[in-house]
Write a protein that holds these residues in place. Structure first.
Motif, PDB file in Angstrom:
ATOM      1  N   VAL A 106       0.873  -1.181   0.000  1.00 26.07           N
ATOM      2  CA  VAL A 106       0.000   0.000   0.000  1.00 26.07           C
ATOM      3  C   VAL A 106       0.904   1.222   0.000  1.00 26.07           C
ATOM      4  CG1 VAL A 106      -1.733   1.323   1.271  1.00 26.07           C
ATOM      5  CG2 VAL A 106      -1.863  -1.175   1.230  1.00 26.07           C
ATOM      6  N   ARG A 107       0.834   2.001  -1.074  1.00 24.68           N
ATOM      7  CA  ARG A 107       1.722   3.177  -1.164  1.00 24.68           C
ATOM      8  C   ARG A 107       1.194   4.359  -0.355  1.00 24.68           C
ATOM      9  NH1 ARG A 107       5.004   3.724  -6.698  1.00 24.68           N
ATOM     10  NH2 ARG A 107       4.939   1.548  -7.384  1.00 24.68           N
ATOM     11  N   ALA A 108      -0.136   4.479  -0.334  1.00 25.92           N
ATOM     12  CA  ALA A 108      -0.719   5.648   0.354  1.00 25.92           C
ATOM     13  C   ALA A 108      -2.206   5.400   0.569  1.00 25.92           C
ATOM     14  CB  ALA A 108      -0.489   6.917  -0.472  1.00 25.92           C
ATOM     15  N   TYR A 109      -2.797   6.358   1.286  1.00 25.75           N
ATOM     16  CA  TYR A 109      -4.248   6.323   1.513  1.00 25.75           C
ATOM     17  C   TYR A 109      -4.838   7.663   1.078  1.00 25.75           C
ATOM     18  CZ  TYR A 109      -3.168   2.388   4.619  1.00 25.75           C
ATOM     19  OH  TYR A 109      -2.707   1.204   5.137  1.00 25.75           O
ATOM     20  N   LEU A 110      -6.032   7.576   0.472  1.00 25.66           N
ATOM     21  CA  LEU A 110      -6.845   8.778   0.295  1.00 25.66           C
ATOM     22  C   LEU A 110      -7.796   8.810   1.482  1.00 25.66           C
ATOM     23  CD1 LEU A 110      -7.649   8.682  -3.534  1.00 25.66           C
ATOM     24  CD2 LEU A 110      -6.167  10.316  -2.329  1.00 25.66           C
ATOM     25  N   GLU A 111      -7.592   9.770   2.346  1.00 27.24           N
ATOM     26  CA  GLU A 111      -8.294   9.800   3.634  1.00 27.24           C
ATOM     27  C   GLU A 111      -9.218  11.017   3.703  1.00 27.24           C
ATOM     28  OE1 GLU A 111      -6.461   8.536   7.673  1.00 27.24           O
ATOM     29  OE2 GLU A 111      -6.167  10.712   7.520  1.00 27.24           O
ATOM     30  N   ARG A 112     -10.478  10.776   4.058  1.00 27.08           N
ATOM     31  CA  ARG A 112     -11.455  11.869   4.133  1.00 27.08           C
ATOM     32  C   ARG A 112     -11.632  12.308   5.576  1.00 27.08           C
ATOM     33  NH1 ARG A 112     -17.865  11.756   2.310  1.00 27.08           N
ATOM     34  NH2 ARG A 112     -18.400  13.787   3.248  1.00 27.08           N
ATOM     35  N   LYS A 113     -11.477  13.612   5.802  1.00 30.78           N
ATOM     36  CA  LYS A 113     -11.734  14.231   7.101  1.00 30.78           C
ATOM     37  C   LYS A 113     -12.685  15.405   6.884  1.00 30.78           C
ATOM     38  CE  LYS A 113      -8.863  11.812   9.717  1.00 30.78           C
ATOM     39  NZ  LYS A 113      -9.335  10.959  10.819  1.00 30.78           N
ATOM     40  N   GLY A 114     -13.961  15.218   7.264  1.00 27.98           N
ATOM     41  CA  GLY A 114     -14.941  16.265   7.020  1.00 27.98           C
ATOM     42  C   GLY A 114     -15.128  16.490   5.540  1.00 27.98           C
ATOM     43  N   GLU A 115     -14.886  17.729   5.095  1.00 27.07           N
ATOM     44  CA  GLU A 115     -15.006  18.047   3.670  1.00 27.07           C
ATOM     45  C   GLU A 115     -13.635  18.126   3.005  1.00 27.07           C
ATOM     46  OE1 GLU A 115     -18.353  20.466   2.081  1.00 27.07           O
ATOM     47  OE2 GLU A 115     -18.180  21.442   4.040  1.00 27.07           O
ATOM     48  N   LYS A 116     -12.611  17.629   3.684  1.00 25.44           N
ATOM     49  CA  LYS A 116     -11.256  17.680   3.129  1.00 25.44           C
ATOM     50  C   LYS A 116     -10.737  16.277   2.808  1.00 25.44           C
ATOM     51  CE  LYS A 116     -10.053  22.018   5.414  1.00 25.44           C
ATOM     52  NZ  LYS A 116      -9.118  22.702   6.346  1.00 25.44           N
ATOM     53  N   LEU A 117      -9.909  16.215   1.785  1.00 22.98           N
ATOM     54  CA  LEU A 117      -9.317  14.958   1.342  1.00 22.98           C
ATOM     55  C   LEU A 117      -7.784  15.061   1.458  1.00 22.98           C
ATOM     56  CD1 LEU A 117      -9.867  12.169   0.035  1.00 22.98           C
ATOM     57  CD2 LEU A 117      -9.558  13.294  -2.188  1.00 22.98           C
ATOM     58  N   TYR A 118      -7.207  14.045   2.059  1.00 21.65           N
ATOM     59  CA  TYR A 118      -5.758  14.047   2.258  1.00 21.65           C
ATOM     60  C   TYR A 118      -5.136  12.832   1.562  1.00 21.65           C
ATOM     61  CZ  TYR A 118      -6.586  17.477   5.956  1.00 21.65           C
ATOM     62  OH  TYR A 118      -6.968  18.581   6.664  1.00 21.65           O
ATOM     63  N   LEU A 119      -3.900  13.025   1.101  1.00 16.11           N
ATOM     64  CA  LEU A 119      -3.080  11.921   0.610  1.00 16.11           C
ATOM     65  C   LEU A 119      -2.067  11.599   1.710  1.00 16.11           C
ATOM     66  CD1 LEU A 119      -2.267  10.013  -1.705  1.00 16.11           C
ATOM     67  CD2 LEU A 119      -0.706  11.816  -2.510  1.00 16.11           C
ATOM     68  N   VAL A 120      -2.162  10.371   2.236  1.00 20.02           N
ATOM     69  CA  VAL A 120      -1.316   9.980   3.363  1.00 20.02           C
ATOM     70  C   VAL A 120      -0.380   8.869   2.890  1.00 20.02           C
ATOM     71  CG1 VAL A 120      -1.267   9.196   5.751  1.00 20.02           C
ATOM     72  CG2 VAL A 120      -3.235  10.539   4.914  1.00 20.02           C
ATOM     73  N   PRO A 121       0.908   9.177   2.636  1.00 18.29           N
ATOM     74  CA  PRO A 121       1.840   8.151   2.129  1.00 18.29           C
ATOM     75  C   PRO A 121       2.268   7.189   3.238  1.00 18.29           C
ATOM     76  CG  PRO A 121       3.008  10.205   2.497  1.00 18.29           C
ATOM     77  CD  PRO A 121       1.557  10.495   2.787  1.00 18.29           C
ATOM     78  N   THR A 122       2.551   5.943   2.846  1.00 22.15           N
ATOM     79  CA  THR A 122       3.109   4.975   3.800  1.00 22.15           C
ATOM     80  C   THR A 122       4.634   4.945   3.706  1.00 22.15           C
ATOM     81  OG1 THR A 122       2.982   3.180   2.185  1.00 22.15           O
ATOM     82  CG2 THR A 122       1.059   3.529   3.609  1.00 22.15           C
ATOM     83  N   ASN A 123       5.176   5.598   2.634  1.00 25.57           N
ATOM     84  CA  ASN A 123       6.621   5.650   2.382  1.00 25.57           C
ATOM     85  C   ASN A 123       7.225   4.261   2.130  1.00 25.57           C
ATOM     86  OD1 ASN A 123       6.790   8.501   2.631  1.00 25.57           O
ATOM     87  ND2 ASN A 123       6.729   8.283   4.862  1.00 25.57           N
ATOM     88  N   SER A 124       6.368   3.311   1.756  1.00 23.00           N
ATOM     89  CA  SER A 124       6.879   1.980   1.387  1.00 23.00           C
ATOM     90  C   SER A 124       7.294   1.957  -0.077  1.00 23.00           C
ATOM     91  CB  SER A 124       5.810   0.920   1.644  1.00 23.00           C
ATOM     92  OG  SER A 124       4.652   1.207   0.911  1.00 23.00           O
ATOM     93  N   ALA A 125       6.795   2.886  -0.861  1.00 24.33           N
ATOM     94  CA  ALA A 125       7.161   3.036  -2.275  1.00 24.33           C
ATOM     95  C   ALA A 125       6.820   4.468  -2.660  1.00 24.33           C
ATOM     96  CB  ALA A 125       6.399   2.035  -3.149  1.00 24.33           C
ATOM     97  N   PRO A 126       7.493   5.061  -3.619  1.00 29.12           N
ATOM     98  CA  PRO A 126       7.257   6.470  -3.959  1.00 29.12           C
ATOM     99  C   PRO A 126       5.878   6.699  -4.578  1.00 29.12           C
ATOM    100  CG  PRO A 126       8.777   5.477  -5.525  1.00 29.12           C
ATOM    101  CD  PRO A 126       8.580   4.474  -4.435  1.00 29.12           C
ATOM    102  N   ILE A 127       5.307   7.862  -4.269  1.00 33.02           N
ATOM    103  CA  ILE A 127       4.044   8.295  -4.882  1.00 33.02           C
ATOM    104  C   ILE A 127       4.136   9.790  -5.126  1.00 33.02           C
ATOM    105  CG2 ILE A 127       2.858   8.632  -2.658  1.00 33.02           C
ATOM    106  CD1 ILE A 127       0.277   7.674  -4.137  1.00 33.02           C
ATOM    107  N   TYR A 128       3.654  10.202  -6.312  1.00 34.45           N
ATOM    108  CA  TYR A 128       3.756  11.606  -6.693  1.00 34.45           C
ATOM    109  C   TYR A 128       2.339  12.192  -6.837  1.00 34.45           C
ATOM    110  CZ  TYR A 128       8.664  10.678  -7.745  1.00 34.45           C
ATOM    111  OH  TYR A 128       9.984  10.329  -7.660  1.00 34.45           O
ATOM    112  N   TYR A 129       2.208  13.416  -6.355  1.00 34.51           N
ATOM    113  CA  TYR A 129       0.934  14.161  -6.479  1.00 34.51           C
ATOM    114  C   TYR A 129       1.215  15.446  -7.243  1.00 34.51           C
ATOM    115  CZ  TYR A 129      -2.728  17.467  -4.981  1.00 34.51           C
ATOM    116  OH  TYR A 129      -3.714  18.426  -4.954  1.00 34.51           O
ATOM    117  N   GLN A 130       0.554  15.575  -8.392  1.00 35.85           N
ATOM    118  CA  GLN A 130       0.731  16.735  -9.255  1.00 35.85           C
ATOM    119  C   GLN A 130       2.224  16.969  -9.560  1.00 35.85           C
ATOM    120  OE1 GLN A 130      -2.240  16.711 -10.039  1.00 35.85           O
ATOM    121  NE2 GLN A 130      -3.171  18.691  -9.493  1.00 35.85           N
ATOM    122  N   GLY A 131       2.985  15.862  -9.813  1.00 38.25           N
ATOM    123  CA  GLY A 131       4.388  15.960 -10.209  1.00 38.25           C
ATOM    124  C   GLY A 131       5.349  16.100  -9.058  1.00 38.25           C
ATOM    125  N   ARG A 132       4.903  16.052  -7.801  1.00 41.17           N
ATOM    126  CA  ARG A 132       5.801  16.208  -6.658  1.00 41.17           C
ATOM    127  C   ARG A 132       5.711  14.984  -5.762  1.00 41.17           C
ATOM    128  NH1 ARG A 132       4.858  18.532  -1.563  1.00 41.17           N
ATOM    129  NH2 ARG A 132       2.764  19.124  -2.235  1.00 41.17           N
TER     130      ARG A 132
END
Length: 381
Positions: A322-348
């Motif tokens: 599992v590289r990351a989680y898309l986690e919902r908190k209220g009306e906000k969405l977060y990308l939470v990496p596990t750092n087990s493998a690289p993941i990029y969001y919008q090129g970063r």
């Protein structure tokens, strides 16, 4: 301010009645008149005293103004009255304690007066109904909140009889009473007030030890005032009630509007917080524009990579972790990496919890050979 003695006015509209009822409800308190026949033919017995005490002890509410009005041939308050104060000085019932209750009970004549005889009931009705209408009209002139009103009649005389009361209808009416004449000014005024006031009555029959009967009748009067509209220069007219309603209700109306808007915003907020989001997933490695749909309820998350039992769904990508989680908190969405493998969001590359600020975004999960694996996600809230 000069107070004008009031006469019956014009009919009110349903909107005006509603406005007056709202003013009365917001202000609280009522005018309560205890109208007590002092002649020996009534002679309050134990039951009558009990019922009067019940009204005072159980029915009065904080904010009520209580008027005690004895009558027989005439209304006799034993105090100076005026056109603006026809029913005397009221007792303010500010709280339901024994002191207030005793103050009212002390003013009630529980024993009949042998020197009083010949009840002129129609004259009592005129003076009390005109007097109670005057009280609310005074408030209107002074821009004060009006009140709902009640008259508690304790008498063996018939109420609401037709004008021109005869001995067959009520024998005690004094021979010289103008109310024996149907078209006398007093009879006409009484009839006009009975028609003008929104009256609702309820009665309780009481039998004395001498097997005589009298009634305790409660007459409730909805909060009302008398409307007068007068032609004015320029093709206009001036009225009393609408300007009064505007002055009395603009602030409560503004508060109600703000409260309503706040409640609506809060309801929308709650709805949005509880609504399940839908995620449309497009893998660029495939030719299809939409490869997967995911549902994301409040406080849940979606795994990116392998299946995770703590998540409601998963989005496939290269690798066995599992590289990351898309986690919902209220009306906000977060990308939470596990750092087990690289993941990029919008090129970063993402190495810590990151807020996803757009409803449409791109993730890249490169494989072990660093080949791109891009995923386009659109969130429908």
């Amino acid at each position: 301010m000069t107070i004008t003695r009031i006469v019956p006015g014009q009919p009110l509209t349903s909107t005006q009645k509603l406005g007056l009822e709202l003013i009365s409800a917001l202000a609280g308190g009522r005018d309560v008149v205890l109208a007590i026949d002092m002649t020996e033919s009534v002679g309050l017995n134990d039951e009558g005293r009990i019922r009067l005490r019940q009204i005072v002890e159980d029915s009065l509410k904080p904010g009520d103004l209580v008027y005690v009005v004895p009558f027989a041939r005439d209304v006799n308050l034993n105090e100076v009255t005026s056109d603006s104060n026809q029913l005397g000085t009221p007792i303010y019932f500010n709280s339901k304690n024994q002191e207030n209750i005793d103050k009212i009970l002390a003013k009630i004549p529980f024993v009949s007066d042998p020197n009083r005889y010949g009840t002129d009931i129609q004259q009592a009705e005129l003076k009390i109904y005109q007097g109670i209408a005057q009280i609310n009209q005074n408030r209107l002139q002074k821009q004060q909140p009006i009140k709902a009103q009640s008259v508690v009649w304790i008498t063996d005389a018939p109420l609401f009889t037709q004008p021109g009361i005869t001995s067959q209808v009520w024998i005690e009416t004094p021979a010289e009473s103008p109310f024996r004449i149907a078209d006398s000014p007093g009879s006409k005024q009484r009839q006009a007030w009975l028609k003008a006031l929104p009256i609702k009555e309820r009665s309780q029959l009481i039998t004395t030890k001498q097997n005589k009967q009298y009634k305790l009748t409660v007459v409730d009067i909805a909060p009302t005032v008398q409307e007068f509209c007068t032609p004015a220069p320029g093709g206009e007219k001036t009225c009393l009630v609408n300007p009064y309603l505007t002055k009395q209700l603009w602030l409560p109306g503004l508060i109600a509007l703000v409260t309503l808007i706040s409640a609506f915003v809060a309801a929308v907020k709650i709805y949005r917080l509880q609504k399940t989001w839908e995620l449309s997933v497009d893998f660029e490695a495939t030719a299809k524009p939409e490869d997967q749909k995911c549902r994301l309820p409040p406080k849940k998350r979606i795994a990116i990579g392998e299946y995770d039992s703590t998540c409601v769904d998963s989005i496939d990508c290269p690798g066995v972790e599992v590289r990351a989680y898309l986690e919902r908190k209220g009306e906000k969405l977060y990308l939470v990496p596990t750092n087990s493998a690289p993941i990029y969001y919008q090129g970063r590359e993402i190495t810590s919890r990151t807020l996803i600020s757009s409803s449409r975004f791109r993730l890249n999960c490169p494989d072990n050979r660093k080949r791109d694996y891009e995923i386009n996600i659109q969130v429908k809230k």
